[in-house]
Design a protein around this motif. Structure first.
Motif, PDB file in Angstrom:
ATOM      1  N   ARG A  17      76.773  53.674  32.852  1.00  0.00           N
ATOM      2  CA  ARG A  17      75.744  54.200  31.964  1.00  0.00           C
ATOM      3  C   ARG A  17      74.952  53.094  31.275  1.00  0.00           C
ATOM      4  O   ARG A  17      73.814  53.327  30.850  1.00  0.00           O
ATOM      5  N   THR A  22      71.349  58.111  32.720  1.00  0.00           N
ATOM      6  CA  THR A  22      71.530  59.416  33.365  1.00  0.00           C
ATOM      7  C   THR A  22      71.330  60.565  32.380  1.00  0.00           C
ATOM      8  O   THR A  22      71.601  61.714  32.727  1.00  0.00           O
ATOM      9  N   SER A  23      70.864  60.262  31.188  1.00  0.00           N
ATOM     10  CA  SER A  23      70.793  61.274  30.136  1.00  0.00           C
ATOM     11  C   SER A  23      69.770  62.372  30.438  1.00  0.00           C
ATOM     12  O   SER A  23      69.836  63.453  29.856  1.00  0.00           O
ATOM     13  N   PHE A  25      69.443  63.935  33.263  1.00  0.00           N
ATOM     14  CA  PHE A  25      69.973  64.936  34.189  1.00  0.00           C
ATOM     15  C   PHE A  25      70.591  66.103  33.421  1.00  0.00           C
ATOM     16  O   PHE A  25      71.198  65.914  32.365  1.00  0.00           O
ATOM     17  N   THR A  29      74.547  68.368  37.129  1.00  0.00           N
ATOM     18  CA  THR A  29      73.892  67.385  37.985  1.00  0.00           C
ATOM     19  C   THR A  29      74.283  65.976  37.571  1.00  0.00           C
ATOM     20  O   THR A  29      74.594  65.126  38.409  1.00  0.00           O
ATOM     21  N   ARG A  30      74.294  65.731  36.268  1.00  0.00           N
ATOM     22  CA  ARG A  30      74.706  64.420  35.768  1.00  0.00           C
ATOM     23  C   ARG A  30      76.146  64.115  36.157  1.00  0.00           C
ATOM     24  O   ARG A  30      76.461  62.992  36.580  1.00  0.00           O
ATOM     25  N   GLU A  34      76.873  60.922  38.512  1.00  0.00           N
ATOM     26  CA  GLU A  34      77.693  59.835  37.981  1.00  0.00           C
ATOM     27  C   GLU A  34      78.977  59.641  38.767  1.00  0.00           C
ATOM     28  O   GLU A  34      79.377  58.499  39.052  1.00  0.00           O
ATOM     29  N   ALA A  46      71.490  57.791  42.555  1.00  0.00           N
ATOM     30  CA  ALA A  46      70.773  58.505  41.489  1.00  0.00           C
ATOM     31  C   ALA A  46      69.472  59.100  41.994  1.00  0.00           C
ATOM     32  O   ALA A  46      69.024  60.147  41.508  1.00  0.00           O
TER      33      ALA A  46
END
Length: 200
Positions: A17, A22-23, A25, A29-30, A34, A46
């Motif tokens: 992170r 990735t915030s 998503f 999905t995240r 991840e 990603a």
């Protein structure tokens, strides 16, 4: 029972992170993005993965309600440690125009029927066979790897309209396919908060 996360895994996700935001998503999905990246140490997933949050929500509910999980090879099964899986590759035989992997998919479908989650991380021919079966899956995690047929089979999966997780490139494999399923397994089911006078 809540899953205990090893400190090394915690640190790995912290570093992931720190290198990739990735915030943006949606939650499931995240989780999938991840965990796939974590399994391969490959940040390109990603933008390579293709998945839809509503599809994942439906699949997550089916998985936690006990839907069967079918895998194409034992290596995928080995990566899914919190759930029994179906793999029929040992009994499968190749025939004219039919690989062992494709035959194993036929055998598995005879066993589980519609509504299963299919996790394919090795053989493009397994994914191709699944698309021919009209299997009505809860989800297809189609992440086979290779230079022959892998990208094409994943494109066909996306074109089929089936609920799916796939990726665009030739990358993939057993570890990332298992990781995508594990992301759904490890995400707990949340109970909606009942309406009260305070939160209505």
């Amino acid at each position: 029972m809540q899953r205990l996360v090893h400190p090394i895994e915690q640190e790995s996700f912290r570093r992931l992170r720190s290198r990739l935001d990735t915030s943006h998503f949606a939650p499931l999905t995240r989780a999938v993005v991840e965990r796939v990246i974590h399994s391969a140490a490959d940040l390109e997933y990603a933008t390579d993965l293709v998945c839809d949050e509503r599809t994942l929500e439906t699949a997550h509910a089916a998985l936690h309600a006990g839907a069967p999980v079918v895998v194409d090879v034992e290596m995928v099964a080995a990566g899914i440690t919190r759930r029994e899986t179906v793999c029929r590759l040992k009994e499968a035989v190749a025939g004219p125009g039919l690989t062992r992997s494709a035959h194993a998919v036929r055998l598995a479908y005879e066993q589980v029927g519609p509504g299963a989650l299919w996790v394919i991380g090795c053989a493009p021919t397994a994914l191709e066979e699944l698309l021919l079966l009209n299997a009505e899956p809860a989800l297809v995690i189609g992440l086979p790897v290779g230079f022959v047929g892998a990208a094409e089979s994943k494109a066909a999966l996306r074109d089929s309209g089936l609920p799916a997780v796939s990726n665009v490139s030739e990358k993939g494999g057993s570890a990332v396919a298992a990781a995508a399923l594990n992301a759904l397994l490890y995400t707990p089911v949340t109970t909606p908060t009942p309406l009260t006078k305070e939160n209505a």
